[in-house]
Design an enzyme around this catalytic site. Structure first.
Site, mmCIF file in Angstrom:
data_model
loop_
_atom_site.group_PDB
_atom_site.id
_atom_site.type_symbol
_atom_site.label_atom_id
_atom_site.label_comp_id
_atom_site.label_asym_id
_atom_site.label_seq_id
_atom_site.Cartn_x
_atom_site.Cartn_y
_atom_site.Cartn_z
ATOM 1 N N ARG A 46 0.849 -1.195 0.000
ATOM 2 C CA ARG A 46 0.000 0.000 0.000
ATOM 3 C C ARG A 46 0.883 1.243 0.000
ATOM 4 N NH1 ARG A 46 -1.716 1.532 4.576
ATOM 5 N NH2 ARG A 46 -2.566 -0.460 5.246
ATOM 6 N N TYR A 98 -15.815 18.067 -15.084
ATOM 7 C CA TYR A 98 -16.094 16.633 -15.108
ATOM 8 C C TYR A 98 -17.175 16.318 -14.064
ATOM 9 C CZ TYR A 98 -15.661 11.644 -14.846
ATOM 10 O OH TYR A 98 -15.957 10.305 -14.850
ATOM 11 N N ASP A 170 -6.813 19.913 -13.737
ATOM 12 C CA ASP A 170 -7.129 18.579 -14.260
ATOM 13 C C ASP A 170 -6.690 18.591 -15.721
ATOM 14 O OD1 ASP A 170 -8.338 16.382 -15.497
ATOM 15 O OD2 ASP A 170 -10.040 16.386 -14.115
ATOM 16 N N LYS A 195 -7.735 7.704 -19.429
ATOM 17 C CA LYS A 195 -7.975 8.359 -20.706
ATOM 18 C C LYS A 195 -6.696 8.327 -21.556
ATOM 19 C CE LYS A 195 -11.801 9.026 -18.468
ATOM 20 N NZ LYS A 195 -12.194 10.258 -17.839
HETATM 21 C C1 LIG Z 1 -12.676 10.601 -16.489
HETATM 22 C C2 LIG Z 1 -12.301 11.881 -15.872
HETATM 23 C C3 LIG Z 1 -12.099 11.987 -14.489
HETATM 24 C C4 LIG Z 1 -12.330 10.821 -13.547
HETATM 25 O O1 LIG Z 1 -11.426 9.787 -13.771
HETATM 26 P P1 LIG Z 1 -11.737 8.214 -13.529
HETATM 27 O O2 LIG Z 1 -10.478 7.580 -13.937
HETATM 28 O O3 LIG Z 1 -12.905 7.871 -14.396
HETATM 29 O O4 LIG Z 1 -12.063 8.057 -12.087
HETATM 30 C C5 LIG Z 1 -11.695 13.215 -13.989
HETATM 31 N N1 LIG Z 1 -11.517 14.286 -14.792
HETATM 32 C C6 LIG Z 1 -11.720 14.212 -16.131
HETATM 33 C C7 LIG Z 1 -11.504 15.421 -16.965
HETATM 34 C C8 LIG Z 1 -12.117 13.016 -16.715
HETATM 35 O O5 LIG Z 1 -12.327 12.957 -18.024
#
Ligand SMILES: *Cc1c(COP(=O)(O)O)cnc(C)c1O
Length: 381
Positions: A46, A98, A170, A195
């Site tokens: 962890r 998001y 982000d 992504k």
């Molecule tokens: C998908 C996404 C998230 C969340 O991520 P997960 O891996 O699905 O938990 C946060 N910010 C943006 C811009 C995203 O596209």
């Protein structure tokens, strides 16, 4: 080293005992202690696992930060960053955000006494107007999801610094290949690595990078304490996926520009939101702070009925949530990714019943355009 090289070097040369070119998947939860009071650097997984550590060091190098931390999902990373704040703190957040981030802010952190103002951070006067004595951070998505508003990062960061706010970006849509907010002075970068970084629609993961080690260590403390770590297998998938990020992003960008232009000329399309179009209000800002425009396009069709026709008739493009993978995906934000945002707010920001979002993959652009054309034709019949 240039970023293309850094990307390929991710995880390379970390196993001198065998010379393995890639970092192995250390499928181990615990590690033997050489002697009392001694450690190999790995005790319990962890806290740290060698495969995850390789990934964390790779993302820190790519985003030019001091500390990288890998989580079980992008949202686990968002949670760890938001855990820096406490009862009484106020945050200013990009309003076109998001949906999952909106959900944790409104359903979880609001209960803990953290207040949020949602503004269009592309208009800095809105950020200024939202400032309060207890404002602690500016949380930016740029371009935003799904309306593709572009925030001038250097200007936003300068404003945040004047008021002693942390700047959190982000960076999921751009990836470190196209945009590196820490180099522009931001404090923390968050990725949904599910992504573009993973890039193959086969792993859910989150990465957080802090510019300075004191902030990074706080986030790492939370990761170890709360436990939403990324497992070794998924860490390895990211180390593998990220190597081709440069090639993939270039192709996503090239295809997206072709499709954005094609959509712009289509009779049934009202508006196309792609920052790589010269008509996009953020085009010049993007050229200053990023080296590309990415593969995300949103577009509004002229009638809500067209939405279901398109989603049901695309064949190469898949009707699915998520983005950033090699396969093209189309989503309907109002009913999927952004369903947790109240309708009134959605309509105000433009996430209407006519808006579709396309994550342009790396297939041949001609096939994607043919697929869209045939799906639109199905409506006209
Ligand atoms: C998908 C996404 C998230 C969340 O991520 P997960 O891996 O699905 O938990 C946060 N910010 C943006 C811009 C995203 O596209």
């Amino acid at each position: 080293m240039k970023i293309e090289t850094l990307l390929v070097r991710s995880g390379v040369g970390r196993d001198p005992s065998t010379g393995s070119i890639t970092t192995p998947i250390y499928q181990a939860s615990t590690f033997a202690h050489p002697a009392l009071g001694q450690s190999t650097g790995f005790d319990y997984a962890r806290t740290a696992n060698p495969t995850r550590t390789a990934l964390e060091e790779a993302i820190a190098a790519l985003e030019k930060g001091e500390v990288g931390v890998a989580f079980a999902s992008g949202m686990a990373g968002v949670m760890a960053v938001l855990a820096l704040f406490k009862n009484g703190d106020h945050l200013i957040v990009s309003e076109d955000l998001y949906g999952g981030t909106y959900r944790v802010l409104n359903e979880i952190f609001s209960e803990q006494g953290i207040t949020v103002s949602y503004v269009n951070t592309a208009h800095l006067e809105q950020v200024k107007d939202a400032l309060r004595p207890n404002t602690k951070a500016l949380f930016i998505e740029t371009p935003t999801n799904p309306m593709m508003h572009v925030t001038d990062l250097p200007e936003a960061i300068a404003l945040a610094k004047q008021h002693d706010l942390l700047t959190i970006v982000d960076n999921t849509f751009m990836s470190p290949y196209y945009q590196r907010p820490l180099e522009l002075g931001a404090d923390i970068v968050i990725h949904s690595a599910s992504k573009y970084i993973g890039g193959h629609n086969d792993v859910v993961a989150g990465l957080v990078v802090a510019r300075c080690s004191s902030l990074g260590e706080k986030i790492r403390f939370y990761q170890n304490a709360a436990g939403a770590i990324l497992g070794p297998q998924d860490s390895w998938l990211l180390l593998r996926g990220v190597k081709t990020l440069a090639l993939r992003m270039e192709k996503h960008n090239e295809n997206a520009l072709k499709i954005a232009n094609w959509l712009t000329a289509h009779d049934l399309v009202e508006k196309v939101y792609y920052p790589g179009l010269e008509t996009h209000p953020g085009y010049e800002i993007m050229k200053k702070q990023a080296t590309g425009f990415g593969g995300m396009i949103s577009f509004a069709v002229s009638h809500p009925d067209i939405v279901s026709t398109l989603l049901e008739n695309v064949k190469v493009i898949t009707f699915a949530e998520s983005l950033g993978g090699v396969e093209s995906l189309m989503t309907f934000p109002a009913r999927q990714t952004h369903a947790d945002i109240p309708e009134e707010i959605r309509n105000r920001v433009g996430v209407t019943n006519c808006l579709l979002r396309l994550s342009v993959g790396i297939e041949h652009a001609d096939d994607l355009i043919k697929d869209l054309k045939e799906a639109f034709d199905a409506y006209q019949q």
